[in-house]
Motif scaffolding. Structure first.
Motif, PDB file in Angstrom:
ATOM      1  N   ALA A 121      23.395  22.906  37.495  1.00 13.60           N
ATOM      2  CA  ALA A 121      23.319  23.859  36.377  1.00 13.60           C
ATOM      3  C   ALA A 121      23.302  25.289  36.900  1.00 13.60           C
ATOM      4  CB  ALA A 121      22.076  23.573  35.540  1.00 13.60           C
ATOM      5  N   ALA A 122      22.547  25.525  37.969  1.00 15.53           N
ATOM      6  CA  ALA A 122      22.441  26.878  38.521  1.00 15.53           C
ATOM      7  C   ALA A 122      23.780  27.344  39.091  1.00 15.53           C
ATOM      8  CB  ALA A 122      21.361  26.920  39.599  1.00 15.53           C
ATOM      9  N   THR A 123      24.489  26.451  39.795  1.00 20.69           N
ATOM     10  CA  THR A 123      25.781  26.846  40.366  1.00 20.69           C
ATOM     11  C   THR A 123      26.809  27.090  39.262  1.00 20.69           C
ATOM     12  OG1 THR A 123      26.375  24.528  40.684  1.00 20.69           O
ATOM     13  CG2 THR A 123      25.488  25.671  42.584  1.00 20.69           C
ATOM     14  N   ARG A 124      26.778  26.252  38.221  1.00 17.44           N
ATOM     15  CA  ARG A 124      27.738  26.449  37.114  1.00 17.44           C
ATOM     16  C   ARG A 124      27.501  27.788  36.437  1.00 17.44           C
ATOM     17  NH1 ARG A 124      28.440  20.532  35.032  1.00 17.44           N
ATOM     18  NH2 ARG A 124      30.062  19.899  36.492  1.00 17.44           N
ATOM     19  N   GLN A 125      26.223  28.105  36.258  1.00  8.63           N
ATOM     20  CA  GLN A 125      25.855  29.365  35.626  1.00  8.63           C
ATOM     21  C   GLN A 125      26.348  30.544  36.468  1.00  8.63           C
ATOM     22  OE1 GLN A 125      21.634  29.580  35.056  1.00  8.63           O
ATOM     23  NE2 GLN A 125      21.826  30.591  33.083  1.00  8.63           N
ATOM     24  N   HIS A 126      26.149  30.427  37.786  1.00 13.00           N
ATOM     25  CA  HIS A 126      26.593  31.497  38.675  1.00 13.00           C
ATOM     26  C   HIS A 126      28.112  31.636  38.631  1.00 13.00           C
ATOM     27  CE1 HIS A 126      26.373  34.264  42.096  1.00 13.00           C
ATOM     28  NE2 HIS A 126      27.514  33.709  42.452  1.00 13.00           N
ATOM     29  N   LEU A 127      28.824  30.511  38.646  1.00 13.99           N
ATOM     30  CA  LEU A 127      30.285  30.546  38.650  1.00 13.99           C
ATOM     31  C   LEU A 127      30.822  31.235  37.396  1.00 13.99           C
ATOM     32  CD1 LEU A 127      31.190  27.050  40.096  1.00 13.99           C
ATOM     33  CD2 LEU A 127      31.698  29.266  41.103  1.00 13.99           C
ATOM     34  N   GLN A 128      30.140  31.047  36.263  1.00 15.35           N
ATOM     35  CA  GLN A 128      30.601  31.674  35.023  1.00 15.35           C
ATOM     36  C   GLN A 128      30.476  33.187  35.094  1.00 15.35           C
ATOM     37  OE1 GLN A 128      28.434  29.789  31.883  1.00 15.35           O
ATOM     38  NE2 GLN A 128      29.872  28.079  31.737  1.00 15.35           N
ATOM     39  N   ALA A 129      29.509  33.665  35.876  1.00 20.86           N
ATOM     40  CA  ALA A 129      29.244  35.098  35.913  1.00 20.86           C
ATOM     41  C   ALA A 129      29.889  35.778  37.118  1.00 20.86           C
ATOM     42  CB  ALA A 129      27.734  35.332  35.940  1.00 20.86           C
ATOM     43  N   CYS A 130      30.394  34.998  38.084  1.00 23.79           N
ATOM     44  CA  CYS A 130      30.825  35.588  39.347  1.00 23.79           C
ATOM     45  C   CYS A 130      32.269  35.216  39.679  1.00 23.79           C
ATOM     46  CB  CYS A 130      29.889  35.119  40.458  1.00 23.79           C
ATOM     47  SG  CYS A 130      30.324  35.828  42.042  1.00 23.79           S
ATOM     48  N   PRO A 131      33.204  36.160  39.469  1.00 24.10           N
ATOM     49  CA  PRO A 131      34.620  35.883  39.771  1.00 24.10           C
ATOM     50  C   PRO A 131      34.861  35.601  41.251  1.00 24.10           C
ATOM     51  CG  PRO A 131      34.329  38.134  38.918  1.00 24.10           C
ATOM     52  CD  PRO A 131      32.983  37.496  38.909  1.00 24.10           C
ATOM     53  N   CYS A 132      34.080  36.208  42.131  1.00 25.22           N
ATOM     54  CA  CYS A 132      34.250  35.983  43.574  1.00 25.22           C
ATOM     55  C   CYS A 132      34.014  34.522  43.926  1.00 25.22           C
ATOM     56  CB  CYS A 132      33.279  36.850  44.369  1.00 25.22           C
ATOM     57  SG  CYS A 132      33.879  38.497  44.665  1.00 25.22           S
ATOM     58  N   CYS A 133      32.902  33.979  43.460  1.00 21.01           N
ATOM     59  CA  CYS A 133      32.574  32.597  43.786  1.00 21.01           C
ATOM     60  C   CYS A 133      33.517  31.628  43.088  1.00 21.01           C
ATOM     61  CB  CYS A 133      31.119  32.293  43.430  1.00 21.01           C
ATOM     62  SG  CYS A 133      29.969  33.094  44.572  1.00 21.01           S
ATOM     63  N   THR A 134      33.988  32.011  41.884  1.00 18.00           N
ATOM     64  CA  THR A 134      34.973  31.167  41.198  1.00 18.00           C
ATOM     65  C   THR A 134      36.250  31.093  42.023  1.00 18.00           C
ATOM     66  OG1 THR A 134      34.053  31.823  39.068  1.00 18.00           O
ATOM     67  CG2 THR A 134      36.238  30.830  39.053  1.00 18.00           C
ATOM     68  N   ALA A 135      36.691  32.248  42.543  1.00 19.99           N
ATOM     69  CA  ALA A 135      37.893  32.279  43.382  1.00 19.99           C
ATOM     70  C   ALA A 135      37.684  31.451  44.645  1.00 19.99           C
ATOM     71  CB  ALA A 135      38.236  33.721  43.739  1.00 19.99           C
ATOM     72  N   LEU A 136      36.487  31.561  45.199  1.00 16.97           N
ATOM     73  CA  LEU A 136      36.168  30.796  46.405  1.00 16.97           C
ATOM     74  C   LEU A 136      36.214  29.298  46.116  1.00 16.97           C
ATOM     75  CD1 LEU A 136      35.260  31.230  49.338  1.00 16.97           C
ATOM     76  CD2 LEU A 136      32.906  31.128  48.534  1.00 16.97           C
ATOM     77  N   GLN A 137      35.645  28.914  44.976  1.00 16.06           N
ATOM     78  CA  GLN A 137      35.650  27.504  44.585  1.00 16.06           C
ATOM     79  C   GLN A 137      37.087  27.000  44.428  1.00 16.06           C
ATOM     80  OE1 GLN A 137      34.691  26.563  40.590  1.00 16.06           O
ATOM     81  NE2 GLN A 137      33.834  24.580  41.073  1.00 16.06           N
ATOM     82  N   MET A 138      37.932  27.832  43.771  1.00 17.61           N
ATOM     83  CA  MET A 138      39.335  27.455  43.576  1.00 17.61           C
ATOM     84  C   MET A 138      40.034  27.274  44.929  1.00 17.61           C
ATOM     85  SD  MET A 138      39.874  27.116  40.433  1.00 17.61           S
ATOM     86  CE  MET A 138      38.861  27.407  39.010  1.00 17.61           C
TER      87      MET A 138
END
Ligand code: ZN
Length: 92
Positions: A24-41
């Protein structure tokens, strides 16, 4: 959760091995953080390529794409490359 914690949990997240509270915490962070979303992708793209390469060898273009993806993921994760030891670039 901050970006540093996020990157520490990213691999577990991709492997579906996070406990529900961290998930839940990581999902929440990913929604707010484009950098980490890009990293995840990037990680997901790399994982897909690596997975595929076990079945058929990568083409030269795919190898170049893989290298580029990894390098851009590293620079996203750590804008100050060289500021701390990095296992990918550390000289032997
Ligand atoms: Zn982040």
């Amino acid at each position: 959760m901050n970006c540093e914690e996020m990157s520490a949990h990213l691999i577990d997240l991709l492997q579906g091995e996070l406990p529900p509270d961290l998930l839940a915490a990581t999902r929440q962070h990913l929604q707010a953080c484009p950098c980490c979303t890009a990293l995840q992708m990037s990680f997901m793209g790399v994982r897909a390529l690596v997975h595929r390469s076990m079945e058929t060898p990568l083409t030269a273009a795919e190898r170049a794409q893989l290298a580029e993806t990894v390098l851009s993921a590293i620079s996203l994760e750590d804008p100050g490359v060289g500021a701390r030891p990095d296992p990918m670039t550390r000289p032997r």
